[in-house]
Motif scaffolding. Structure first.
Motif, short mmCIF file in Angstrom:
data_model
loop_
_atom_site.label_atom_id
_atom_site.label_comp_id
_atom_site.label_asym_id
_atom_site.label_seq_id
_atom_site.Cartn_x
_atom_site.Cartn_y
_atom_site.Cartn_z
N UNK A 181 0.79 -1.23 0.00
CA UNK A 181 0.00 0.00 0.00
C UNK A 181 0.82 1.28 0.00
N UNK A 182 1.84 1.40 0.84
CA UNK A 182 2.53 2.69 0.99
C UNK A 182 3.71 2.85 0.03
N UNK A 183 4.01 1.82 -0.77
CA UNK A 183 5.12 1.90 -1.73
C UNK A 183 6.39 2.40 -1.05
N UNK A 184 6.88 1.72 -0.02
CA UNK A 184 7.97 2.27 0.79
C UNK A 184 9.28 2.42 0.01
N UNK A 185 9.98 3.47 0.33
CA UNK A 185 11.31 3.74 -0.21
C UNK A 185 12.11 4.45 0.86
N UNK A 220 23.84 15.50 -1.92
CA UNK A 220 23.46 14.39 -2.79
C UNK A 220 22.51 13.45 -2.06
N UNK A 221 21.60 12.86 -2.81
CA UNK A 221 20.69 11.89 -2.21
C UNK A 221 20.26 10.87 -3.26
N UNK A 222 19.80 9.74 -2.78
CA UNK A 222 19.37 8.65 -3.65
C UNK A 222 18.17 7.98 -2.99
N UNK A 223 17.12 7.76 -3.76
CA UNK A 223 15.94 7.11 -3.21
C UNK A 223 15.83 5.70 -3.78
N UNK A 224 15.64 4.73 -2.89
CA UNK A 224 15.59 3.32 -3.28
C UNK A 224 14.33 2.68 -2.72
N UNK A 229 6.37 7.66 3.60
CA UNK A 229 5.78 6.83 4.65
C UNK A 229 6.86 6.55 5.68
N UNK A 230 6.83 7.26 6.77
CA UNK A 230 7.86 7.10 7.79
C UNK A 230 7.81 5.71 8.42
N UNK A 231 8.94 5.04 8.44
CA UNK A 231 9.03 3.73 9.06
C UNK A 231 9.27 3.89 10.56
N UNK A 232 8.57 3.12 11.39
CA UNK A 232 8.85 3.16 12.83
C UNK A 232 10.31 2.85 13.11
N UNK A 233 10.84 3.44 14.17
CA UNK A 233 12.27 3.33 14.46
C UNK A 233 12.71 1.89 14.71
N UNK A 234 11.78 1.03 15.16
CA UNK A 234 12.18 -0.33 15.50
C UNK A 234 12.24 -1.25 14.29
N UNK A 235 11.81 -0.79 13.13
CA UNK A 235 11.78 -1.65 11.96
C UNK A 235 13.14 -1.73 11.25
N UNK A 236 13.40 -2.88 10.66
CA UNK A 236 14.55 -3.04 9.79
C UNK A 236 14.19 -2.49 8.41
N UNK A 242 16.38 7.95 5.85
CA UNK A 242 15.08 8.57 6.03
C UNK A 242 14.07 7.89 5.11
N UNK A 243 12.97 7.40 5.69
CA UNK A 243 11.93 6.78 4.88
C UNK A 243 11.23 7.82 4.03
N UNK A 244 10.88 7.44 2.82
CA UNK A 244 10.19 8.35 1.90
C UNK A 244 8.96 7.66 1.32
#
Length: 238
Positions: A170-174, A183-187, A211-218, A236-238
């Protein structure tokens, strides 16, 4: 360490354990569960380009065929007996037209023994279930498969309990990797927690949303043909 021999020949990924099961997070933006001979993907969004063209937006043709070709190569390489789509197989009502259903019908005809399960997502609610002739079983969120609860939308507050380990999309995490000099790169990435894992979008014409990932997640980032676990610092989650 989980042995890497769970990887199908020719496919790269990172072996992890979910709900006591060995699985492989694949660079193909999919999850392979060897014991269940099951490939999990999320957010395929077939027919999205066709839907845009129906609105007069001049997007190129071809994403449906390209996405199905990748998906076919993946399930064939794994020798999968089952494919589970964790929501949003079809993008919109326009995806029920022959321009999308025709290639999907041919894809299914080439793999008649493959069990296909669709967990209804928000876009599936608008598009409707796939035609019955395709043999794709549509189920509601929470459907159980072994130790897994199949969902579309993540629930970051979901407890780890008898309802099963949640698999969602659903959130298409990157993730955005920041370097020196701005410089930055989104994956695209997998988000893996104690009670749920969130898969990246599989479709070729999807993009990603913040979509911010909770701090405890890998966070398992897909970099080309590799999957790498990233340290939380500097990511940083995007």
């Amino acid at each position: 360490m989980i042995p890497l021999d769970v990887a199908p020949a020719g496919l790269d990924g990172l072996a992890i354990e979910l709900a006591g099961e060995r699985v492989l997070a694949l660079a193909h933006r999919a999850l392979w569960w060897p014991a269940g001979r099951t490939v999990f993907v999320a957010d395929v969004h077939l027919g999205k380009a066709e839907s845009f063209r129906a609105l007069g937006v001049p997007v190129p043709r071809g994403p449906t065929e390209a996405t199905l070709a990748r998906l076919g190569g993946l399930v064939d390489a794994c020798g999968a007996a089952r494919l589970v789509v964790l929501g949003d197989l079809l993008h919109a009502r326009e995806a029920q037209r022959e321009a999308t259903i025709g290639p999907l019908r041919a894809w299914r005809a080439a793999r008649p023994a493959l069990e296909c399960v669709l967990v209804r997502g928000n876009h599936d609610g608008r598009a409707g279930d796939p035609p019955a002739e395709l043999g794709i079983v549509a189920v509601d969120a929470g459907h159980r498969l072994g130790p897994f609860a199949l969902c579309h939308e993540p629930d970051d507050d979901a407890p780890s309990d008898a309802r099963g380990y949640r698999l969602a999309g659903h959130v298409h995490p990157a993730v955005r990797l920041a370097g020196r000099g701005g410089d930055s790169l989104r994956l695209p990435c997998f988000r893996v927690g104690a009670a749920q894992a969130v898969l990246p979008a599989f479709g070729d014409f999807t993009g990603s949303a913040r979509a911010e990932a909770p701090a405890h997640e890998r966070v398992l980032a897909i970099a080309g043909d590799r999957v790498l676990e990233l340290p939380r610092r500097g990511v940083r989650a995007q």
